[in-house]
Design a protein around this motif. Structure first.
Motif, PDB file in Angstrom:
ATOM      1  N   GLN A  79       0.828  -1.206   0.000  1.00 33.71           N
ATOM      2  CA  GLN A  79       0.000   0.000   0.000  1.00 33.71           C
ATOM      3  C   GLN A  79       0.869   1.265   0.000  1.00 33.71           C
ATOM      4  O   GLN A  79       0.568   2.232  -0.707  1.00 33.71           O
ATOM      5  CB  GLN A  79      -0.938  -0.010   1.212  1.00 33.71           C
ATOM      6  CG  GLN A  79      -2.010  -1.099   1.141  1.00 33.71           C
ATOM      7  CD  GLN A  79      -2.952  -1.053   2.320  1.00 33.71           C
ATOM      8  OE1 GLN A  79      -2.726  -0.307   3.287  1.00 33.71           O
ATOM      9  NE2 GLN A  79      -4.003  -1.857   2.269  1.00 33.71           N
ATOM     10  N   ALA A  80       1.928   1.258   0.788  1.00 30.79           N
ATOM     11  CA  ALA A  80       2.841   2.411   0.798  1.00 30.79           C
ATOM     12  C   ALA A  80       3.529   2.560  -0.555  1.00 30.79           C
ATOM     13  O   ALA A  80       3.713   3.684  -1.056  1.00 30.79           O
ATOM     14  CB  ALA A  80       3.869   2.243   1.906  1.00 30.79           C
ATOM     15  N   ALA A  81       3.892   1.437  -1.156  1.00 32.98           N
ATOM     16  CA  ALA A  81       4.532   1.490  -2.478  1.00 32.98           C
ATOM     17  C   ALA A  81       3.581   2.074  -3.520  1.00 32.98           C
ATOM     18  O   ALA A  81       3.983   2.885  -4.370  1.00 32.98           O
ATOM     19  CB  ALA A  81       4.988   0.090  -2.884  1.00 32.98           C
ATOM     20  N   GLU A  82       2.299   1.684  -3.426  1.00 32.82           N
ATOM     21  CA  GLU A  82       1.319   2.210  -4.374  1.00 32.82           C
ATOM     22  C   GLU A  82       1.091   3.705  -4.170  1.00 32.82           C
ATOM     23  O   GLU A  82       0.981   4.476  -5.141  1.00 32.82           O
ATOM     24  CB  GLU A  82       0.002   1.454  -4.209  1.00 32.82           C
ATOM     25  CG  GLU A  82      -1.078   1.884  -5.192  1.00 32.82           C
ATOM     26  CD  GLU A  82      -2.379   1.130  -4.996  1.00 32.82           C
ATOM     27  OE1 GLU A  82      -3.344   1.408  -5.737  1.00 32.82           O
ATOM     28  OE2 GLU A  82      -2.431   0.258  -4.106  1.00 32.82           O
ATOM     29  N   THR A  83       1.031   4.150  -2.922  1.00 30.01           N
ATOM     30  CA  THR A  83       0.842   5.576  -2.635  1.00 30.01           C
ATOM     31  C   THR A  83       2.011   6.403  -3.160  1.00 30.01           C
ATOM     32  O   THR A  83       1.826   7.449  -3.800  1.00 30.01           O
ATOM     33  CB  THR A  83       0.683   5.785  -1.135  1.00 30.01           C
ATOM     34  OG1 THR A  83      -0.448   5.030  -0.673  1.00 30.01           O
ATOM     35  CG2 THR A  83       0.463   7.257  -0.815  1.00 30.01           C
ATOM     36  N   TYR A  84       3.228   5.933  -2.887  1.00 26.36           N
ATOM     37  CA  TYR A  84       4.403   6.663  -3.380  1.00 26.36           C
ATOM     38  C   TYR A  84       4.451   6.690  -4.907  1.00 26.36           C
ATOM     39  O   TYR A  84       4.851   7.703  -5.509  1.00 26.36           O
ATOM     40  CB  TYR A  84       5.682   6.032  -2.822  1.00 26.36           C
ATOM     41  CG  TYR A  84       5.998   6.422  -1.394  1.00 26.36           C
ATOM     42  CD1 TYR A  84       6.127   7.761  -1.030  1.00 26.36           C
ATOM     43  CD2 TYR A  84       6.195   5.462  -0.415  1.00 26.36           C
ATOM     44  CE1 TYR A  84       6.424   8.125   0.274  1.00 26.36           C
ATOM     45  CE2 TYR A  84       6.490   5.808   0.896  1.00 26.36           C
ATOM     46  CZ  TYR A  84       6.595   7.151   1.238  1.00 26.36           C
ATOM     47  OH  TYR A  84       6.886   7.514   2.533  1.00 26.36           O
ATOM     48  N   MET A  85       4.037   5.578  -5.521  1.00 26.01           N
ATOM     49  CA  MET A  85       4.070   5.540  -6.985  1.00 26.01           C
ATOM     50  C   MET A  85       3.059   6.502  -7.589  1.00 26.01           C
ATOM     51  O   MET A  85       3.340   7.163  -8.601  1.00 26.01           O
ATOM     52  CB  MET A  85       3.804   4.114  -7.476  1.00 26.01           C
ATOM     53  CG  MET A  85       3.887   3.970  -8.992  1.00 26.01           C
ATOM     54  SD  MET A  85       5.496   4.485  -9.662  1.00 26.01           S
ATOM     55  CE  MET A  85       6.565   3.221  -8.972  1.00 26.01           C
ATOM     56  N   ARG A  86       1.886   6.616  -6.990  1.00 24.29           N
ATOM     57  CA  ARG A  86       0.894   7.564  -7.494  1.00 24.29           C
ATOM     58  C   ARG A  86       1.400   9.000  -7.372  1.00 24.29           C
ATOM     59  O   ARG A  86       1.236   9.808  -8.298  1.00 24.29           O
ATOM     60  CB  ARG A  86      -0.421   7.403  -6.731  1.00 24.29           C
ATOM     61  CG  ARG A  86      -1.196   6.136  -7.089  1.00 24.29           C
ATOM     62  CD  ARG A  86      -2.492   6.072  -6.330  1.00 24.29           C
ATOM     63  NE  ARG A  86      -3.259   4.879  -6.677  1.00 24.29           N
ATOM     64  CZ  ARG A  86      -4.432   4.558  -6.151  1.00 24.29           C
ATOM     65  NH1 ARG A  86      -4.982   5.366  -5.230  1.00 24.29           N
ATOM     66  NH2 ARG A  86      -5.049   3.456  -6.514  1.00 24.29           N
ATOM     67  N   LEU A  87       2.000   9.333  -6.222  1.00 24.86           N
ATOM     68  CA  LEU A  87       2.552  10.671  -6.056  1.00 24.86           C
ATOM     69  C   LEU A  87       3.695  10.930  -7.036  1.00 24.86           C
ATOM     70  O   LEU A  87       3.845  12.037  -7.565  1.00 24.86           O
ATOM     71  CB  LEU A  87       3.038  10.851  -4.616  1.00 24.86           C
ATOM     72  CG  LEU A  87       1.940  10.843  -3.539  1.00 24.86           C
ATOM     73  CD1 LEU A  87       2.573  10.887  -2.150  1.00 24.86           C
ATOM     74  CD2 LEU A  87       0.997  12.017  -3.736  1.00 24.86           C
ATOM     75  N   ALA A  88       4.493   9.891  -7.308  1.00 18.65           N
ATOM     76  CA  ALA A  88       5.595  10.051  -8.256  1.00 18.65           C
ATOM     77  C   ALA A  88       5.071  10.323  -9.660  1.00 18.65           C
ATOM     78  O   ALA A  88       5.600  11.195 -10.380  1.00 18.65           O
ATOM     79  CB  ALA A  88       6.470   8.793  -8.242  1.00 18.65           C
ATOM     80  N   LEU A  89       4.024   9.611 -10.056  1.00 24.53           N
ATOM     81  CA  LEU A  89       3.473   9.827 -11.395  1.00 24.53           C
ATOM     82  C   LEU A  89       2.789  11.186 -11.509  1.00 24.53           C
ATOM     83  O   LEU A  89       2.797  11.803 -12.585  1.00 24.53           O
ATOM     84  CB  LEU A  89       2.499   8.696 -11.730  1.00 24.53           C
ATOM     85  CG  LEU A  89       3.135   7.314 -11.890  1.00 24.53           C
ATOM     86  CD1 LEU A  89       2.062   6.258 -12.166  1.00 24.53           C
ATOM     87  CD2 LEU A  89       4.174   7.324 -12.997  1.00 24.53           C
ATOM     88  N   LYS A  90       2.198  11.671 -10.413  1.00 25.49           N
ATOM     89  CA  LYS A  90       1.621  13.011 -10.449  1.00 25.49           C
ATOM     90  C   LYS A  90       2.714  14.069 -10.624  1.00 25.49           C
ATOM     91  O   LYS A  90       2.550  15.028 -11.388  1.00 25.49           O
ATOM     92  CB  LYS A  90       0.827  13.274  -9.169  1.00 25.49           C
ATOM     93  CG  LYS A  90      -0.506  12.536  -9.102  1.00 25.49           C
ATOM     94  CD  LYS A  90      -1.251  12.908  -7.830  1.00 25.49           C
ATOM     95  CE  LYS A  90      -2.604  12.206  -7.780  1.00 25.49           C
ATOM     96  NZ  LYS A  90      -3.370  12.567  -6.554  1.00 25.49           N
ATOM     97  N   ALA A  91       3.817  13.899  -9.910  1.00 27.45           N
ATOM     98  CA  ALA A  91       4.933  14.842 -10.065  1.00 27.45           C
ATOM     99  C   ALA A  91       5.501  14.789 -11.478  1.00 27.45           C
ATOM    100  O   ALA A  91       5.858  15.824 -12.060  1.00 27.45           O
ATOM    101  CB  ALA A  91       6.021  14.530  -9.037  1.00 27.45           C
ATOM    102  N   GLN A  92       5.552  13.585 -12.046  1.00 26.62           N
ATOM    103  CA  GLN A  92       6.048  13.442 -13.415  1.00 26.62           C
ATOM    104  C   GLN A  92       5.113  14.129 -14.407  1.00 26.62           C
ATOM    105  O   GLN A  92       5.563  14.792 -15.362  1.00 26.62           O
ATOM    106  CB  GLN A  92       6.191  11.956 -13.768  1.00 26.62           C
ATOM    107  CG  GLN A  92       6.851  11.675 -15.093  1.00 26.62           C
ATOM    108  CD  GLN A  92       5.853  11.575 -16.233  1.00 26.62           C
ATOM    109  OE1 GLN A  92       4.654  11.379 -15.999  1.00 26.62           O
ATOM    110  NE2 GLN A  92       6.341  11.718 -17.452  1.00 26.62           N
ATOM    111  N   ALA A  93       3.783  14.011 -14.208  1.00 28.09           N
ATOM    112  CA  ALA A  93       2.821  14.662 -15.100  1.00 28.09           C
ATOM    113  C   ALA A  93       2.924  16.182 -14.993  1.00 28.09           C
ATOM    114  O   ALA A  93       2.852  16.892 -16.013  1.00 28.09           O
ATOM    115  CB  ALA A  93       1.403  14.192 -14.777  1.00 28.09           C
ATOM    116  N   GLN A  94       3.111  16.697 -13.780  1.00 27.78           N
ATOM    117  CA  GLN A  94       3.248  18.141 -13.614  1.00 27.78           C
ATOM    118  C   GLN A  94       4.552  18.648 -14.235  1.00 27.78           C
ATOM    119  O   GLN A  94       4.584  19.749 -14.799  1.00 27.78           O
ATOM    120  CB  GLN A  94       3.202  18.498 -12.130  1.00 27.78           C
ATOM    121  CG  GLN A  94       1.831  18.290 -11.497  1.00 27.78           C
ATOM    122  CD  GLN A  94       0.766  19.176 -12.125  1.00 27.78           C
ATOM    123  OE1 GLN A  94       1.027  20.321 -12.482  1.00 27.78           O
ATOM    124  NE2 GLN A  94      -0.428  18.640 -12.270  1.00 27.78           N
ATOM    125  N   CYS A  95       5.595  17.854 -14.148  1.00 24.29           N
ATOM    126  CA  CYS A  95       6.854  18.236 -14.782  1.00 24.29           C
ATOM    127  C   CYS A  95       6.698  18.313 -16.295  1.00 24.29           C
ATOM    128  O   CYS A  95       7.172  19.263 -16.937  1.00 24.29           O
ATOM    129  CB  CYS A  95       7.939  17.226 -14.410  1.00 24.29           C
ATOM    130  SG  CYS A  95       9.547  17.564 -15.171  1.00 24.29           S
TER     131      CYS A  95
END
Length: 201
Positions: A79-95
């Motif tokens: 669950q923690a891995a999934e949460t971090y991955m979602r936040l990482a992909l959001k940061a990538q989309a904003q970049c």
């Protein structure tokens, strides 16, 4: 001052900037922000390009760190891995969106628009090439008779004439004009008979 967007931005920048810049002179911060806004209004976009470049770099750093944390928790804490991955992909989309905005500022798109004419009454709009005028000989040619200019659908050579059929000739040519029985003594007999009947009556 409360309605001034630059004043509000200076307040937020001063508040969020304390952890890494410490206390700042608010008046100097507001004047620096005002100078940047004035430069942008004059189409000097250097400060905006610098800001977008810095934000894209910061967002990329966030993506890398969040992706690393997601990989570190992938084995045990899914669950923690999934949460971090979602936040990482959001940061990538904003970049990516930030870089697209920067590219648009550097190279604005060229828009080709055709004229749209809307009228209530009859109207003729020629957005393409010039229409042929009425006096142009090319516009008066009958396109149904010719597939190409100067070439007829039917060849110009005449065929041989077909011979006449005696059985199909006109009736007057045989005996119609010579036979006058219908115009002979029958009509006078009818007329005399009518007179006689009238005399008897």
């Amino acid at each position: 001052m409360a309605l001034d967007p630059l004043f509000g931005s200076a307040v937020i920048a001063s508040s969020f900037g304390k952890p890494f810049s410490g206390e700042t002179d608010f008046t100097a911060l507001y004047e620096a922000l005002h100078d940047r806004a004035k430069a942008i209004r004059s189409n000097k976009l250097g400060s905006a390009e610098d800001m977008l470049t810095a934000q894209a770099a910061a967002l990329n750093a966030m993506f890398l760190e969040l992706a690393r944390r997601s990989g570190a928790n992938m084995g045990e804490y899914i669950q923690a891995a999934e949460t971090y991955m979602r936040l990482a992909l959001k940061a990538q989309a904003q970049c990516r969106a930030t870089l697209e905005t920067l590219a648009t500022i550097k190279n604005p798109p060229v828009v080709y628009a055709r004229q749209a004419n809307i009228a209530n009454g009859p109207q003729q709009v020629n957005n393409g090439g010039a229409a042929p005028r009425a006096s142009d000989p090319a516009s008066s040619q009958n396109e149904l008779l010719e597939t190409e200019h100067g070439k007829r659908l039917e060849p110009g050579t005449a065929g041989a004439a077909i011979g006449g059929d005696p059985a199909l000739e006109a009736v007057g040519a045989i005996d119609g004009a010579a036979d006058g029985g219908r115009q002979g003594p029958r009509q006078p007999q009818r007329r005399q008979g009518r007179k006689a009947v009238g005399a008897q009556g």
